[in-house]
Design a protein around this motif. Structure first.
Motif, short mmCIF file in Angstrom:
data_model
loop_
_atom_site.label_atom_id
_atom_site.label_comp_id
_atom_site.label_asym_id
_atom_site.label_seq_id
_atom_site.Cartn_x
_atom_site.Cartn_y
_atom_site.Cartn_z
N ASN A 81 42.84 22.20 22.20
CA ASN A 81 43.69 23.34 22.57
C ASN A 81 44.58 23.71 21.38
OD1 ASN A 81 44.70 25.34 24.20
ND2 ASN A 81 46.09 24.01 25.32
N LEU A 82 43.96 23.89 20.23
CA LEU A 82 44.72 24.11 19.00
C LEU A 82 45.59 25.35 19.06
CD1 LEU A 82 45.38 23.40 16.07
CD2 LEU A 82 43.30 24.65 15.38
N TRP A 83 45.09 26.43 19.65
CA TRP A 83 45.84 27.68 19.67
C TRP A 83 47.18 27.49 20.38
CZ3 TRP A 83 44.53 31.56 16.65
CH2 TRP A 83 45.17 32.78 16.81
N ARG A 84 47.16 26.80 21.51
CA ARG A 84 48.39 26.56 22.26
C ARG A 84 49.28 25.57 21.53
NH1 ARG A 84 52.43 28.38 25.22
NH2 ARG A 84 53.28 26.83 26.67
N VAL A 85 48.71 24.53 20.97
CA VAL A 85 49.50 23.53 20.25
C VAL A 85 50.17 24.15 19.04
CG1 VAL A 85 49.35 21.41 18.89
CG2 VAL A 85 48.18 21.57 21.08
N LYS A 86 49.45 25.03 18.36
CA LYS A 86 50.03 25.75 17.22
C LYS A 86 51.28 26.53 17.64
CE LYS A 86 48.65 29.65 17.05
NZ LYS A 86 49.03 30.91 17.76
N SER A 87 51.20 27.21 18.78
CA SER A 87 52.34 27.99 19.27
C SER A 87 53.51 27.09 19.63
CB SER A 87 51.91 28.82 20.49
OG SER A 87 50.88 29.71 20.16
N LEU A 88 53.22 25.97 20.27
CA LEU A 88 54.29 25.05 20.66
C LEU A 88 54.95 24.43 19.43
CD1 LEU A 88 52.60 23.23 23.68
CD2 LEU A 88 54.35 25.01 23.77
N MET A 89 54.17 24.08 18.42
CA MET A 89 54.75 23.48 17.22
C MET A 89 55.59 24.48 16.44
SD MET A 89 51.64 20.99 15.93
CE MET A 89 52.67 19.93 14.94
N LEU A 90 55.20 25.74 16.47
CA LEU A 90 56.02 26.76 15.84
C LEU A 90 57.33 26.95 16.58
CD1 LEU A 90 53.46 29.53 14.81
CD2 LEU A 90 54.94 28.20 13.29
N ARG A 91 57.27 26.94 17.90
CA ARG A 91 58.50 27.08 18.69
C ARG A 91 59.44 25.90 18.43
NH1 ARG A 91 58.50 30.89 22.63
NH2 ARG A 91 60.11 29.77 23.79
N ARG A 92 58.86 24.71 18.27
CA ARG A 92 59.69 23.55 17.96
C ARG A 92 60.31 23.67 16.57
NH1 ARG A 92 56.78 17.81 17.76
NH2 ARG A 92 55.92 18.79 15.87
N ALA A 93 59.52 24.18 15.61
CA ALA A 93 60.02 24.32 14.25
C ALA A 93 61.19 25.29 14.17
CB ALA A 93 58.90 24.78 13.32
N PHE A 94 61.21 26.29 15.05
CA PHE A 94 62.27 27.29 15.03
C PHE A 94 63.31 27.07 16.14
CE2 PHE A 94 58.76 29.52 12.89
CZ PHE A 94 59.40 29.85 11.70
N GLY A 95 63.28 25.86 16.75
CA GLY A 95 64.29 25.50 17.73
C GLY A 95 64.21 26.26 19.03
#
Length: 415
Positions: free
Chosen positions: A300-314
């Motif tokens: 589920n890379l597409w979703r994980v990518k989105s979640l990791m970006l949200r984490r990176a930007f708080g």
């Protein structure tokens, strides 16, 4: 007297594919629903598919895992996933409402396509065929390298005729043909392996795209999925090689083709190059993105990518943090660099659009504006409006889909 443990459970026709050493990929091909579970779950499913009772399945699972397994709880989970056959009147577990394919695109066929027999198209996707497709691609690259003058130039090659409107009309049938042949390549590649597919219409950013739902590829081992994923580009490579051969023969003087033919070939080569470069943008959900995900073992890379970006930007919520914590190691490992590639991809898409499509669109809009200035009582007004609408209509539809999607997200957040 029948005890709960001696009861049997009827499952829908499920596929079970090994995924690594400790997991299996289980899914309902008819519905297009797939999940990854521990390997012991595959043991339980295999036992239930043979008609074993819950007690017998639990015994096999315990022998495999070396410890007791809560099979009744696992069966409840299967029910929540829709993997159990209906009890009442379900003579054929392959039918019923649960077999309706899950929608994967805003506009999509409702049923799977099975009109071509696998053995009919299998020769087109054997080793010899793939060697030919690869040779076509290498040949096209070689022509571009040795004859740089044949590399498409949007400013010169986009318009085959002096009349911009007529040039626009010449684009449209080939654009549709090229897109249809690409998707048919996916379809035929899947049918060669006995997989069912269906066509749909979706968008990538602001671009309208046609797509083939290859969900059922997950019923196959990973190594067998590459053929259908690359079949669209294989068809593209053949078509590009044919078009370039025509241009090359004209360029070296072996074919004295009319100027109109040469101009049309140049325009069609440009269209095909635009489409093939689009499929190479791995930071979008394109063919090569699917190949990359399959090669890296992502789920589920597409979703994980989105979640990791949200984490990176708080901006990661507690619920999203839990979801990210449950992601597979392959998704997390790939997501660490793919999220930044995806962000940088906006520049890549902008470059693709700016160098290849924008010159064409600007010229068409300028030509259209000149005609609209004549007023609605002239034939030129409607002619130019029609040509612009036919060329830019798909992108307008993609924009409508984007606005609809973002509006739905906004309403959901407010709710």
């Amino acid at each position: 007297m029948t005890t709960p443990g001696s009861a049997t459970v009827r499952l829908r026709p499920l596929s079970v594919v090994p995924e690594g050493e400790d997991e299996v990929l289980v899914g309902d091909p008819a519905a297009g629903t797939f999940v990854t579970i521990p390997a012991v779950g595959g043991v339980v499913i295999a036992a239930l598919q043979r008609g074993a009772s819950l007690d017998e399945a639990a015994a096999e699972a315990e022998e495999f895992a070396g410890q007791p397994v809560n099979v009744p709880s696992f069966v409840e989970t299967l029910g929540e996933l829709g993997f159990l056959a209906e009890d009442a009147g379900d003579e054929d577990p392959g039918d019923g409402a649960a077999s309706e394919p899950v929608r994967t695109a805003p506009i999509q066929a409702r049923h799977w396509m099975t009109s071509i027999r696998p053995e009919t198209v299998r020769p087109f996707f054997g080793p010899a065929a793939w060697t030919f497709y690869a040779a076509c691609l290498l040949y096209a690259l070689g022509v571009f390298a040795l004859r740089p003058g044949l590399i498409p130039d949007p400013a010169e090659d986009a318009f085959a005729f002096d009349d911009t409107g007529l040039s626009t009309l010449a684009w449209i049938p080939f654009v549709w043909f090229a897109a249809a042949s690409h998707e048919c390549g996916h379809w035929l590649g899947a049918r060669a392996l006995g997989i069912q597919t269906r066509f749909g219409v979706d968008r990538r950013m602001w671009m309208l795209v046609f797509e083939t739902d290859l969900t059922q590829l997950w019923t196959l081992p990973r190594r067998q999925r590459y053929g259908p994923l690359l079949a669209g580009l294989a068809v593209d490579s053949v078509l590009l090689a044919v078009l370039l051969t025509g241009r090359l023969l004209i360029d070296i003087g072996h074919w004295s083709a009319p100027g109109t033919v040469a101009s049309l070939l140049a325009a069609w080569v440009l269209i095909k190059v635009i489409q093939m470069l689009w499929q190479s943008l791995v930071f979008l959900r394109t063919d090569l993105y699917a190949v990359m995900v399959n090669a890296l073992g992502c789920r589920n890379l597409w979703r994980v990518k989105s979640l990791m970006l949200r984490r990176a930007f708080g901006r990661l919520t507690a619920q999203e943090a839990e979801e990210l914590a449950d992601a597979t190691e392959a998704d997390l490992r790939t997501g660490r660099w793919f999220r930044w590639l995806w962000l940088a991809g906006f520049l890549g898409v902008a470059a693709w659009f700016g160098f290849l499509l924008l010159p064409v669109i600007v010229e068409v809009l300028h030509w259209t504006a000149d005609g609209l200035a004549e007023g609605p009582l002239t034939a030129g007004f409607w002619y130019r409006l029609l040509c612009a609408g036919l060329l830019l209509g798909p992108e307008s539809l993609a924009l409508v889909l984007a606005v609809k999607e973002y509006a739905g997200r906004l309403v959901a957040r407010r709710a």
